[in-house]
Design a protein around this motif. Structure first.
Motif, PDB file in Angstrom:
ATOM      1  N   LEU A  62     -34.741-109.051 -17.141  1.00 16.94           N
ATOM      2  CA  LEU A  62     -34.331-107.878 -17.944  1.00 16.94           C
ATOM      3  C   LEU A  62     -33.850-107.014 -16.709  1.00 16.94           C
ATOM      4  N   ALA A  63     -32.584-106.511 -17.002  1.00 15.39           N
ATOM      5  CA  ALA A  63     -32.080-105.657 -16.056  1.00 15.39           C
ATOM      6  C   ALA A  63     -32.014-104.324 -16.336  1.00 15.39           C
ATOM      7  N   ARG A  64     -32.057-103.104 -15.446  1.00 14.39           N
ATOM      8  CA  ARG A  64     -31.984-101.983 -15.765  1.00 14.39           C
ATOM      9  C   ARG A  64     -30.855-101.531 -16.548  1.00 14.39           C
ATOM     10  N   ASN A  65     -30.882-100.800 -17.589  1.00 16.41           N
ATOM     11  CA  ASN A  65     -29.786-100.108 -18.324  1.00 16.41           C
ATOM     12  C   ASN A  65     -29.321 -98.712 -17.537  1.00 16.41           C
ATOM     13  N   ASP A  66     -28.522 -98.808 -16.719  1.00 12.06           N
ATOM     14  CA  ASP A  66     -28.185 -97.626 -15.849  1.00 12.06           C
ATOM     15  C   ASP A  66     -27.643 -96.422 -16.584  1.00 12.06           C
ATOM     16  N   ASP A  67     -27.206 -96.656 -17.796  1.00 11.81           N
ATOM     17  CA  ASP A  67     -26.625 -95.799 -18.729  1.00 11.81           C
ATOM     18  C   ASP A  67     -27.638 -95.512 -19.870  1.00 11.81           C
TER      19      ASP A  67
ATOM     20  N   GLU B 249     -49.502-112.092  -8.327  1.00  9.11           N
ATOM     21  CA  GLU B 249     -48.137-112.532  -8.463  1.00  9.11           C
ATOM     22  C   GLU B 249     -47.600-111.979  -9.878  1.00  9.11           C
ATOM     23  N   VAL B 250     -48.181-111.129 -10.617  1.00  5.81           N
ATOM     24  CA  VAL B 250     -47.997-110.553 -11.799  1.00  5.81           C
ATOM     25  C   VAL B 250     -48.318-108.989 -11.616  1.00  5.81           C
ATOM     26  N   ASP B 251     -47.903-108.203 -12.485  1.00  2.00           N
ATOM     27  CA  ASP B 251     -48.095-106.834 -12.352  1.00  2.00           C
ATOM     28  C   ASP B 251     -48.917-106.452 -13.873  1.00  2.00           C
ATOM     29  N   VAL B 252     -48.451-107.007 -14.834  1.00  2.00           N
ATOM     30  CA  VAL B 252     -49.130-106.810 -16.325  1.00  2.00           C
ATOM     31  C   VAL B 252     -49.206-108.008 -16.905  1.00  2.00           C
TER      32      VAL B 252
ATOM     33  N   GLY C  49     -37.614-101.618  -7.645  1.00  4.91           N
ATOM     34  CA  GLY C  49     -38.648-102.657  -7.766  1.00  4.91           C
ATOM     35  C   GLY C  49     -38.571-103.216  -9.044  1.00  4.91           C
ATOM     36  N   THR C  50     -39.136-104.586  -8.919  1.00  9.37           N
ATOM     37  CA  THR C  50     -39.041-105.317 -10.304  1.00  9.37           C
ATOM     38  C   THR C  50     -40.565-105.534 -10.743  1.00  9.37           C
TER      39      THR C  50
ATOM     40  N   TRP D   4     -43.068 -96.822 -13.116  1.00 13.31           N
ATOM     41  CA  TRP D   4     -42.530 -97.284 -11.839  1.00 13.31           C
ATOM     42  C   TRP D   4     -43.701 -97.871 -11.034  1.00 13.31           C
ATOM     43  N   LEU D   5     -43.292 -98.425  -9.882  1.00 18.64           N
ATOM     44  CA  LEU D   5     -44.259 -99.045  -9.067  1.00 18.64           C
ATOM     45  C   LEU D   5     -44.790 -98.310  -7.807  1.00 18.64           C
ATOM     46  N   SER D   6     -45.989 -97.979  -7.786  1.00 16.44           N
ATOM     47  CA  SER D   6     -46.344 -96.977  -6.598  1.00 16.44           C
ATOM     48  C   SER D   6     -46.382 -97.991  -5.429  1.00 16.44           C
ATOM     49  N   GLU D   7     -46.437 -97.771  -4.185  1.00 13.41           N
ATOM     50  CA  GLU D   7     -46.396 -98.757  -3.134  1.00 13.41           C
ATOM     51  C   GLU D   7     -45.186 -99.788  -2.811  1.00 13.41           C
TER      52      GLU D   7
END
Lengths: 314, 553
Positions: B221-226, B264-267, B46-47, B550-553
């Protein structure tokens, strides 16, 4: 030399004068307002620039020069077509404006189109015979024309986003995100245009040509659509030049409230930071559009009104 | 999370408005206390959409300039050598351990040996050295980071994982300074690209990476997998659960709130008092109340000349200004009155409530004593034919509407004692202009910094530079050699008890001299959709972090 050429040259000189005057007035106006661009360049609120950094920035951007020196440097740059670099964003003003232009142009053109459609519809409806619509329309026009955009925007968001959930409250980059900003800009403008058109429609309908058309068997709707509307459109077309100014100032409000990228927001931020090259760039562009619009509305008036074409011939 | 509930205050004299205000407070306290529980297990993906009301940064590299809007976003992709825990203690981050020499002039930082920047460059002592040099280079145009490293002369690479800081004088605030996002550690290869490119996408070690910046619209902004380098107090180690963050700029507070309500936005940040009260009422939103560190929000009294060069006039103003009723009626219980020049999150902050009790009679007799005995036809006091006028430039960028209204209430109550307070709302450049031309008697200027050393910035006489050209942070223009000595000793002592005692003495001088009227902490409220879990404000400068979210739902 033909009069058309002479008229065009005259117009061109006038346009250049307008641009110079706008640049000069803007330049001195922004310097009359107290402020410290160096502080703003170094981070604005909450940053704590050192004296060394401030001195350096002032020297780098020529802010330590006397105002007149800065003014002529600016004119020199403009004459060569160089708008300079933004103080705050450290990028060429032309590039900055280029990136923000599309958003505002789309918004303004759509708003202008919607305003015209609303105005024509309202004017035709309110002048239809045998209705009590005139008083109602008058009230609607007056209310629409005097609605402050920030208020209208807030109400639209409260109704269509918060309460009904039909449309996004802020720009989403999708067509639905454009609906509320366009309506916010279009409604007050439509109010102005409709007022003007209704007045002129009524005048036109009282003219002898309306009576003779009626005598030829033209319907009431036909007269208004095919004959009177042309007369009523003229002042509206002429008003469109003014509408450009309205739409740009409206864009400052609308783009801020709906968080849309565009020239209005760019201008607001540049004024706050005393980012002189950006302010000048945007203002000059608006002036240029205004000048071009007066050319265009002039030409359009000639299309709408054959009498003007007659007068122009030697 | 710094504090989850707003304290319910009683015992205020206001009658009518109090009922409404405290009703809202009760609701607020009830809702926020129960809200941000990490009950379920985190789900990945999720984004998250974040909407900032702060100005969009001109440059994403917080080394350049260095303001709060930069810190807000840079915290998502840059990290510092150390961090703070909730009690304000220094904890490891990119540095695992540190030791200072006995003279306090040499500090050895041991770095983690398993961290790489997102461009693959290893984090090592050389990288730290490059960052410090970047901050100290005038070409970088650093202001905040430059001041933070004022006593650092150079960094020596002892070995790959040991960076040795050489100081010009001992600095008791060094660790607090290094915890700030304005001295975050960036990839040397990223810095080497030059300012223009580095401003667009600085490269760090953080949980996210700058993917795209569409100016005046959003950042992707994208997740830094490392990701491996979470601070010591993080809830989990390793890559963030979120796929990414869409970071948007919505300057209008009503639109920002509407966008949050409609999903439309989460925070959102910069939530206004009325919306916080409303949002927490319906229970569908969660509040994070994270006051900023450093100074409290306070009104400084310019003591450099008449009328405020007379301590009696300063005290008279402070006794006349009724702050508490204004806060109660305008902030809906979201702000708590402060009686300290330091933020309530600063462990060494010192408060003295009795210095700030409102007392109109006392104010009037103080002004009589000070010679402001006559009143003109408008009811303002005069002396030698001159009206008792206080110019108050207000930054409309920094003071929220509720605060501007509070200033108007102070204006009204000060008038009863015979003060004419002239409030000028100004945009940011105009406001700086008014400050630097020394044309003010009152001013409210927030200042965010970790630790009590902020007092030296704000009240050391070295912070008074003659007008008109200079920048100065000592806006009270407090000039007291004894205070200077206390602040300078406190800044260089390595004895923690002595440091605390010196700062307490210093604050007693500032408060007791009536140089400042504290209002409340620097307000910093976030509203979150209930589907956002695990988000928190960093205990450093209270910027949000989504490394554990994290996003629940």
């Amino acid at each position: 030399m033909g009069s058309a050429v002479r008229r065009t040259l005259g117009r061109l000189a006038g346009a250049l004068f307008v641009l110079w005057a706008v640049a000069t007035l803007t330049f001195f106006a922004i310097h009359l307002v107290p402020g410290d661009p160096a502080q703003a360049i170094l981070g604005g609120p909450g940053s704590q620039a050192s004296q060394e950094a401030l001195d350096r920035v002032r020297a780098d951007y020529g802010l330590d020069q006397p105002l007149l020196v800065q003014y002529f440097a600016m004119l020199g740059r403009l004459v060569t077509g160089n708008l300079g670099d933004s103080y705050a964003l450290r990028m060429p003003v032309a590039e900055l404006i280029g990136g923000q232009l599309a958003g505002t142009v789309v918004l303004a053109l759509l708003a202008l189109l919607v305003a015209w459609l609303l105005a024509i519809g309202l004017a035709l409806w309110s002048t239809a015979p045998g209705r009590v619509s005139r008083a109602v329309a008058q009230g609607v026009e007056l209310t629409a024309a005097s609605l402050p955009q920030f208020w209208l925007a807030t109400v639209l968001i409260a109704v269509f986003s918060t309460a009904l959930g039909w449309l996004p409250a802020v720009s989403t980059g999708t067509p639905t995100g454009l609906v509320l900003p366009v309506i916010t800009l279009a409604v007050p403008l439509a109010g102005f245009l409709a007022q003007l058109m209704r007045e002129h429609l009524l005048i036109a309908l009282e003219q002898p040509f309306a009576l003779s058309a009626r005598a030829r068997g033209e319907s009431a709707t036909g007269i208004r659509l095919r004959h009177a509307l042309r007369h009523a459109a003229l002042p509206g077309i002429n008003l469109s030049g003014w509408a450009v100014g309205y739409l740009i100032s409206g864009a400052v409000v609308v783009e801020t409230i709906f968080a849309r990228p565009g020239l209005g927001r760019t201008l607001l931020r540049a004024v706050e930071l005393r980012d002189v090259p950006v302010v000048l760039g945007v203002v000059l562009l608006v002036a240029l559009v205004y000048v071009v619009m007066t050319f265009v509305t002039d030409a359009l008036s000639r299309v709408a009104d054959p009498r003007l074409r007659q007068e122009a011939r030697p | 999370m710094r504090s989850a509930s707003a304290p319910v205050r009683t015992n205020r004299r206001l009658l009518t408005l109090l009922a409404a205000a405290s009703g809202a407070t009760l609701l607020l306290a009830g809702c926020t206390a129960a809200a941000p529980e990490a009950a379920s297990t985190p789900t990945a993906g999720g984004t998250l959409v974040y909407a900032s009301g702060d100005a969009e940064p001109d440059c994403l590299d917080p080394h350049v300039g260095g303001n709060y809007p930069q810190a807000l976003v840079a915290g998502q992709f840059l990290e510092s050598l150390v961090s703070l825990d909730e009690d304000g203690a220094i904890i490891p981050w990119l540095a695992t351990t540190w030791t200072a020499s006995d003279d306090g002039l040499t500090w050895d930082f041991t770095l983690r040996d398993d961290v790489t920047f997102t461009d693959g460059t290893p984090l090592n002592a050389e990288a730290v050295k490059v960052n410090v040099e970047h901050l100290k280079n005038p070409d970088t145009q650093s202001s905040t980071g430059y001041l933070a490293l004022g006593k650092v002369e150079s960094v020596e690479v002892v070995d790959d994982t040991t960076a040795r800081f050489h100081l010009s004088t001992p600095d008791s605030a060094l660790l607090e300074s290094l915890a700030q996002p304005w001295v975050a550690i960036e990839s040397p290869a990223g810095i080497a690209r030059g300012m223009d490119e580095n401003c667009l996408a600085p490269i760090g070690t953080g949980p996210f990476v700058v993917e795209e910046w569409v100016q005046q619209d959003h950042l992707t902004l994208a997740r830094n997998d490392d990701y491996t380098s979470a601070p010591a107090d993080a809830a989990h180690d390793g890559a963030p659960y979120l796929e990414g963050i869409e970071w948007r700029f919505i300057p209008d507070s009503a639109s920002r709130y509407a966008a949050l309500q409609s999903g439309e936005v989460d925070v959102i940040d910069n939530a206004q008092p009325d919306t916080i009260a409303q949002a927490t009422k319906n229970g569908s939103l969660v509040e994070i109340d994270a006051p900023r560190p450093g100074a409290s929000n306070r009104i400084e009294l310019n003591s450099s000349r008449a009328p405020f060069d007379d301590v009696r006039v300063r005290e008279a103003f402070i006794r006349a200004a009724d702050v508490n009723d204004g806060i109660d009626s305008l902030f809906f219980g979201t702000a708590t009155r402060s009686y300290s020049v330091l933020s309530s999150v600063e462990p060494l902050g010192y408060s003295d409530e009795k210095l700030f009790t409102t007392d109109l009679d006392a104010a009037n007799s103080l002004l009589d004593d000070a010679g402001w005995t006559t009143r003109d036809s408008d009811g303002y006091r005069t002396k030698d034919g001159k009206r008792l006028t206080l110019r108050f430039p207000v930054s409309t960028n920094q003071s929220i509407p509720a605060e501007q209204s509070l200033f108007e209430q102070i204006q009204a109550t000060a008038k009863e004692a015979g003060f004419e307070v002239v409030i000028s709302p100004l945009d940011i450049s105009g406001w700086y202009g008014a400050l630097f031309s020394d044309s003010y008697e009152l001013v409210s200027a927030p200042y965010t910094k970790i630790g009590p050393d902020v007092l030296r910035t704000l009240y050391d006489s070295a912070g008074i530079t003659p007008a008109p050209s200079g920048y100065f942070a000592n806006l009270a223009q407090l000039n007291d050699p004894e205070l200077d000595e206390l602040l300078r000793s406190a800044a260089s002592t390595s004895d923690t008890e002595e440091r605390a005692s010196l700062y307490e003495q210093a604050q007693k001088i500032i408060l007791g001299g009536f140089y400042a009227l504290p209002l409340y902490d620097q307000q910093n409220h976030f509203l979150l959709s209930t589907s956002v879990k695990g988000a928190r404000a960093m205990p450093t400068v209270s910027t949000p972090t989504f490394a554990d979210a994290w996003l629940s739902e």
